[in-house]
Design a protein around this motif. Sequence first.
Motif, PDB file in Angstrom:
ATOM      1  N   MET A  19       0.693  -1.412   0.124  1.00  0.00           N
ATOM      2  CA  MET A  19       0.028   0.095   0.144  1.00  0.00           C
ATOM      3  C   MET A  19       0.811   1.129  -0.150  1.00  0.00           C
ATOM      4  O   MET A  19       1.753   1.117   0.821  1.00  0.00           O
ATOM      5  CB  MET A  19      -0.886  -0.225   1.017  1.00  0.00           C
ATOM      6  CG  MET A  19      -1.782   1.211   1.304  1.00  0.00           C
ATOM      7  SD  MET A  19      -2.863   1.298   2.788  1.00  0.00           S
ATOM      8  CE  MET A  19      -3.608   2.763   2.695  1.00  0.00           C
ATOM      9  N   ALA A  20       0.420   1.966  -1.038  1.00  0.00           N
ATOM     10  CA  ALA A  20       1.395   3.533  -0.950  1.00  0.00           C
ATOM     11  C   ALA A  20       1.117   4.284   0.237  1.00  0.00           C
ATOM     12  O   ALA A  20       0.159   4.296   0.810  1.00  0.00           O
ATOM     13  CB  ALA A  20       0.978   4.296  -2.220  1.00  0.00           C
ATOM     14  N   GLU A  21       2.250   4.989   0.580  1.00  0.00           N
ATOM     15  CA  GLU A  21       2.152   5.706   2.066  1.00  0.00           C
ATOM     16  C   GLU A  21       1.594   7.141   1.703  1.00  0.00           C
ATOM     17  O   GLU A  21       1.829   7.579   0.600  1.00  0.00           O
ATOM     18  CB  GLU A  21       3.672   6.005   2.412  1.00  0.00           C
ATOM     19  CG  GLU A  21       3.709   6.768   3.577  1.00  0.00           C
ATOM     20  CD  GLU A  21       5.191   6.931   4.076  1.00  0.00           C
ATOM     21  OE1 GLU A  21       5.652   8.098   3.972  1.00  0.00           O
ATOM     22  OE2 GLU A  21       5.869   5.890   4.273  1.00  0.00           O
ATOM     23  N   ASP A  22       0.597   7.553   2.399  1.00  0.00           N
ATOM     24  CA  ASP A  22      -0.003   8.784   2.203  1.00  0.00           C
ATOM     25  C   ASP A  22       0.985   9.793   2.380  1.00  0.00           C
ATOM     26  O   ASP A  22       1.548   9.892   3.513  1.00  0.00           O
ATOM     27  CB  ASP A  22      -1.289   8.736   3.195  1.00  0.00           C
ATOM     28  CG  ASP A  22      -2.083   9.780   2.920  1.00  0.00           C
ATOM     29  OD1 ASP A  22      -1.616  11.033   2.379  1.00  0.00           O
ATOM     30  OD2 ASP A  22      -3.322   9.751   3.151  1.00  0.00           O
ATOM     31  N   PRO A  23       0.885  10.778   1.690  1.00  0.00           N
ATOM     32  CA  PRO A  23       1.991  11.984   1.854  1.00  0.00           C
ATOM     33  C   PRO A  23       1.587  12.879   3.235  1.00  0.00           C
ATOM     34  O   PRO A  23       2.616  13.020   3.667  1.00  0.00           O
ATOM     35  CB  PRO A  23       1.669  12.791   0.844  1.00  0.00           C
ATOM     36  CG  PRO A  23       1.371  11.870  -0.403  1.00  0.00           C
ATOM     37  CD  PRO A  23       0.264  10.925   0.441  1.00  0.00           C
ATOM     38  N   MET A  24       0.665  12.803   3.606  1.00  0.00           N
ATOM     39  CA  MET A  24      -0.115  13.606   4.991  1.00  0.00           C
ATOM     40  C   MET A  24       0.598  12.688   6.052  1.00  0.00           C
ATOM     41  O   MET A  24       0.925  13.544   7.060  1.00  0.00           O
ATOM     42  CB  MET A  24      -1.581  13.415   5.215  1.00  0.00           C
ATOM     43  CG  MET A  24      -2.077  14.145   6.171  1.00  0.00           C
ATOM     44  SD  MET A  24      -3.808  14.164   6.415  1.00  0.00           S
ATOM     45  CE  MET A  24      -4.340  12.821   6.877  1.00  0.00           C
ATOM     46  N   LEU A  25       0.621  11.465   5.918  1.00  0.00           N
ATOM     47  CA  LEU A  25       1.394  10.807   7.026  1.00  0.00           C
ATOM     48  C   LEU A  25       2.727  11.140   7.177  1.00  0.00           C
ATOM     49  O   LEU A  25       3.314  11.638   8.345  1.00  0.00           O
ATOM     50  CB  LEU A  25       1.152   9.312   7.063  1.00  0.00           C
ATOM     51  CG  LEU A  25       0.114   8.429   7.119  1.00  0.00           C
ATOM     52  CD1 LEU A  25       0.298   7.083   7.371  1.00  0.00           C
ATOM     53  CD2 LEU A  25      -0.810   9.146   8.699  1.00  0.00           C
TER      54      LEU A  25
END
Length: 248
Positions: free
Chosen positions: A1-7
Amino acid sequence: MAEDPMLSAAVERAYVDDAVFALRPDYRAMLIAAEGLVPGPGDEISETLLAEAESIARARLAEQAVEEIPHIAAWRNAFRAFGAKPQRTRTSVEALMRRAAGGLPRVNRLTDIYNAVSVKHLVPVGGEDLARYVGAPRLIRAGGAETFDTVADGHDVVEHPDVGEVVWCDDLGVTCRRWNWRQARRTQLSEHTATALFVFDALDPMSDSELHAAVDDLDEHLRRLGPAVTTVRRLIARTNDSQEVPSC
């Protein structure tokens, strides 16, 4: 799963003002951001964790007064250093330890889990709803004009921190007063929070290995809340490169 930039942004853009490190050079902040959480009210899992934490706390308090526990005594000294009275303003972990005999609070699934981890590992932990966060988390010594939304006598009010008080804040205002004493209503975790930021505040004698163990414990419990849970973490310490901190 791609990491959310917000995280990534939530932890990578966070910083601690040099004035805080000047107050306590041993201070470390460990931030862990999580998405894909399945929120909700307390359940059997969170209840089991709270019961375990209560048992651990009662055993500790049978051997030592809460204010004499080294990890808590360090925070009482830190509060005195910026003018807070620890008898009236208690660090979050001390407040929880003092409630353990009669039972820890039951709030919601996420809050109950991090409160249990806090008591088990004797470290202050805070939880923020990232959907309600604006800008980078930062820990500063307040100028006194910053805003803090809370409740007093059943009414919504806006307060201001004392000059020099250590506060967590974002672009809209203070998210937690007196380091880890009281959280703003705006960013509190709820039964609808699916993306969250957790802040671990550490002072000596808590070691880095103890701090990492506490974060690992929370991480493990968060990942059990859903098949798509992703977490990102970062340690901020005085040895890191310092950054300029804008006002809230």
